[in-house]
Design a protein around this motif. Structure first.
Motif, PDB file in Angstrom:
ATOM      1  N   TYR A  72     -37.825  -0.480  32.880  1.00  0.00           N
ATOM      2  CA  TYR A  72     -36.799   0.396  32.730  1.00  0.00           C
ATOM      3  C   TYR A  72     -36.884   1.635  32.035  1.00  0.00           C
ATOM      4  O   TYR A  72     -37.882   1.954  31.209  1.00  0.00           O
ATOM      5  CB  TYR A  72     -35.601  -0.309  31.658  1.00  0.00           C
ATOM      6  CG  TYR A  72     -35.181  -1.671  32.118  1.00  0.00           C
ATOM      7  CD1 TYR A  72     -33.908  -1.950  32.835  1.00  0.00           C
ATOM      8  CD2 TYR A  72     -35.849  -2.865  31.906  1.00  0.00           C
ATOM      9  CE1 TYR A  72     -33.417  -3.093  33.391  1.00  0.00           C
ATOM     10  CE2 TYR A  72     -35.690  -4.013  32.179  1.00  0.00           C
ATOM     11  CZ  TYR A  72     -34.338  -4.216  33.047  1.00  0.00           C
ATOM     12  OH  TYR A  72     -33.852  -5.455  33.442  1.00  0.00           O
ATOM     13  N   GLN A 128     -31.379  -5.744  38.181  1.00  0.00           N
ATOM     14  CA  GLN A 128     -31.729  -5.241  36.929  1.00  0.00           C
ATOM     15  C   GLN A 128     -30.885  -3.654  36.818  1.00  0.00           C
ATOM     16  O   GLN A 128     -30.658  -3.532  35.650  1.00  0.00           O
ATOM     17  CB  GLN A 128     -33.247  -4.697  37.102  1.00  0.00           C
ATOM     18  CG  GLN A 128     -34.268  -5.615  36.839  1.00  0.00           C
ATOM     19  CD  GLN A 128     -34.221  -6.652  37.735  1.00  0.00           C
ATOM     20  OE1 GLN A 128     -34.079  -6.136  39.036  1.00  0.00           O
ATOM     21  NE2 GLN A 128     -34.932  -7.696  37.573  1.00  0.00           N
ATOM     22  N   THR A 129     -30.244  -3.261  38.028  1.00  0.00           N
ATOM     23  CA  THR A 129     -29.259  -2.316  37.852  1.00  0.00           C
ATOM     24  C   THR A 129     -28.085  -2.672  37.199  1.00  0.00           C
ATOM     25  O   THR A 129     -27.479  -2.067  36.161  1.00  0.00           O
ATOM     26  CB  THR A 129     -28.989  -1.714  38.986  1.00  0.00           C
ATOM     27  OG1 THR A 129     -30.210  -1.159  39.558  1.00  0.00           O
ATOM     28  CG2 THR A 129     -27.950  -0.512  39.122  1.00  0.00           C
ATOM     29  N   ALA A 157     -28.642  -3.279  33.315  1.00  0.00           N
ATOM     30  CA  ALA A 157     -28.573  -2.169  32.824  1.00  0.00           C
ATOM     31  C   ALA A 157     -27.149  -1.470  32.666  1.00  0.00           C
ATOM     32  O   ALA A 157     -26.893  -0.974  31.640  1.00  0.00           O
ATOM     33  CB  ALA A 157     -29.560  -0.981  33.522  1.00  0.00           C
ATOM     34  N   TRP A 180     -29.362   1.784  23.781  1.00  0.00           N
ATOM     35  CA  TRP A 180     -29.502   1.311  25.375  1.00  0.00           C
ATOM     36  C   TRP A 180     -30.956   0.561  25.289  1.00  0.00           C
ATOM     37  O   TRP A 180     -31.037  -0.478  25.685  1.00  0.00           O
ATOM     38  CB  TRP A 180     -29.090   2.241  26.235  1.00  0.00           C
ATOM     39  CG  TRP A 180     -29.373   1.746  27.691  1.00  0.00           C
ATOM     40  CD1 TRP A 180     -28.369   1.075  28.379  1.00  0.00           C
ATOM     41  CD2 TRP A 180     -30.442   1.808  28.470  1.00  0.00           C
ATOM     42  NE1 TRP A 180     -28.826   0.793  29.699  1.00  0.00           N
ATOM     43  CE2 TRP A 180     -30.105   1.167  29.784  1.00  0.00           C
ATOM     44  CE3 TRP A 180     -31.817   2.290  28.533  1.00  0.00           C
ATOM     45  CZ2 TRP A 180     -30.918   1.015  31.059  1.00  0.00           C
ATOM     46  CZ3 TRP A 180     -32.579   2.295  29.565  1.00  0.00           C
ATOM     47  CH2 TRP A 180     -32.309   1.689  30.647  1.00  0.00           C
ATOM     48  N   ILE A 203     -31.353  -3.423  25.984  1.00  0.00           N
ATOM     49  CA  ILE A 203     -32.173  -3.859  26.955  1.00  0.00           C
ATOM     50  C   ILE A 203     -32.975  -5.103  26.440  1.00  0.00           C
ATOM     51  O   ILE A 203     -32.934  -6.197  27.139  1.00  0.00           O
ATOM     52  CB  ILE A 203     -32.891  -2.975  27.772  1.00  0.00           C
ATOM     53  CG1 ILE A 203     -32.140  -1.688  28.384  1.00  0.00           C
ATOM     54  CG2 ILE A 203     -33.987  -3.593  28.731  1.00  0.00           C
ATOM     55  CD1 ILE A 203     -31.386  -2.283  29.788  1.00  0.00           C
TER      56      ILE A 203
END
Length: 386
Positions: free
Chosen positions: A162, A308-309, A312, A375, A379
């Motif tokens: 990421y 993963q988007t 996130a 963030w 994650i």
């Protein structure tokens, strides 16, 4: 999971790190001071493993959770290098090195990931392993590729990766992301027109390279306007026109054009290269000149993975209450090399109403630090819950 109180408490400390990096910018792979500070702080934080010299001057740190039974390994990447720009912010923490400045916020990215690393090493509230990646030479040097070529993904068993970048124009501390193709492939071309030099008063005895090159500049605009599907994305920009003589009475023997090509898919990338070479050769031949074309492929298209988007964006929404859909960006980003090797996602965090990146008056807004650190930590904690 709103902004973590720990990062609000750490804000003065992380801000001090960020401003020190800002005062002492380093270019491309010459990030020895920055990398040394990063490694030193990771040791102070009690990070389990620290390796220097990956991708020449990159730093990798390993933080194990309370347990590692999940077997998950996640990479978190920040870039460290600055730009060859004269700073015009007038800030108290402005660059001490004329001609170098952190005009893209990599000082902020590095500081935020250090803040997250300190928190994760303190709490270890996750089941798995976090690999923090501090990369040199994002600004045109391909440091991400060099770290991958040094075995970054395989050596530490990274399964997902990421990245994050600040973005002026997005409200401070808010987030935006895009699934799929996000940042463009960045190629460069150089066309040297070879003619016959002579006296400007006798153009009939010369092959005027200035006229030939001017025709090329105009014709190259048709690659996007007439050779390309208008619903797709393509930029062809001639950015430099250099003659070997600046005299008023000389027709130069050589003229060199330089430019960049930005694309979002492989087919368009190949077409643009082919047409630039064809147009240059054809126009040169029509005027009795010659065109030597050098075409260099740069960073590939940066493509976010769908799963993963979405994840996130979920983490970002828990922090700021929302995560916007980001537009396509025709700038390049060498995190693309890491996303070619592993699934992952790249997100934008708002820098507020500031000068745009790569501008001499740009500065990273330190008030974005708690959101960015939260963030990073989110994650790890949400993808690998303890």
């Amino acid at each position: 999971m709103p902004i973590k109180n720990r990062f609000s408490e750490m804000l003065p400390e992380i801000t001090a790190w960020r401003r020190d990096f800002h005062e002492n910018p380093e270019l491309l792979f010459d990030t020895h001071r920055t990398a040394g500070i990063v490694a030193k702080k990771l040791r102070e934080f009690g990070v389990d493993e620290i390796t220097e010299g990956i991708g020449r001057t990159g730093v990798v740190g390993v933080i194990k959770g309370r347990s590692t039974t999940s077997g998950k390994v996640i990479g978190l990447r920040a870039d460290m290098d600055a730009l060859p720009i004269y700073e015009a912010t007038g800030a108290a923490h402005a660059s001490k090195t004329p001609g170098k400045m952190h005009a893209c916020g990599h000082d902020g990215h590095t500081a935020m990931l250090l803040g997250a690393a300190k928190y994760l090493a303190e709490t270890r509230n996750f089941d798995g392993t976090v690999v923090v990646i501090f990369q040199p030479a994002e600004e045109g040097g391909g440091g991400g590729k060099e770290m991958c070529d040094d075995g970054l993904m395989e050596r530490w068993g990274i399964q997902e990766v990421y990245g994050m970048h600040n973005m002026p124009g997005i409200p401070l501390g808010q987030f935006a992301i895009r699934d799929g193709a996000f940042f463009a492939a960045t190629d460069q071309f150089e066309i040297t027109v070879v003619g016959l030099g002579g006296h400007a008063a006798k153009p009939h005895e010369a092959i005027d390279t200035t006229v030939v090159a001017a025709q090329m500049v105009t014709a190259l605009q048709t690659v996007a306007s007439r050779n390309h599907d208008p619903v797709k994305n393509l930029v062809v920009s001639v950015t430099s026109f250099r003659t070997e003589s600046e005299a008023f009475n000389v027709i130069p023997q050589h003229v060199t054009l330089r430019g960049t090509v930005r694309t979002m898919d492989k087919e368009t990338r190949e077409m643009a290269e082919d047409r630039i070479k064809g147009i240059a050769a054809g126009i040169a031949e029509a005027f009795g000149a010659k065109a030597d074309v050098s075409y260099r492929k740069g960073y590939p298209v940066m493509v976010n993975s769908t799963e993963q988007t979405e994840f996130a964006a979920q983490v970002a929404t828990k922090i700021s209450g929302d995560c916007a859909t980001a537009p396509l960006i025709m700038g390049g980003e060498d995190f693309a090399f890491m996303l070619e090797e592993r699934p992952g996602a790249y997100i934008l965090v708002g820098n507020g109403d500031t000068a745009m990146v790569h501008h001499p008056e740009y500065d990273f807004d330190d008030n974005a630090i708690p959101a960015g650190c939260s963030w990073w930590a989110g994650i790890a904690e949400m993808r690998m819950p303890a």
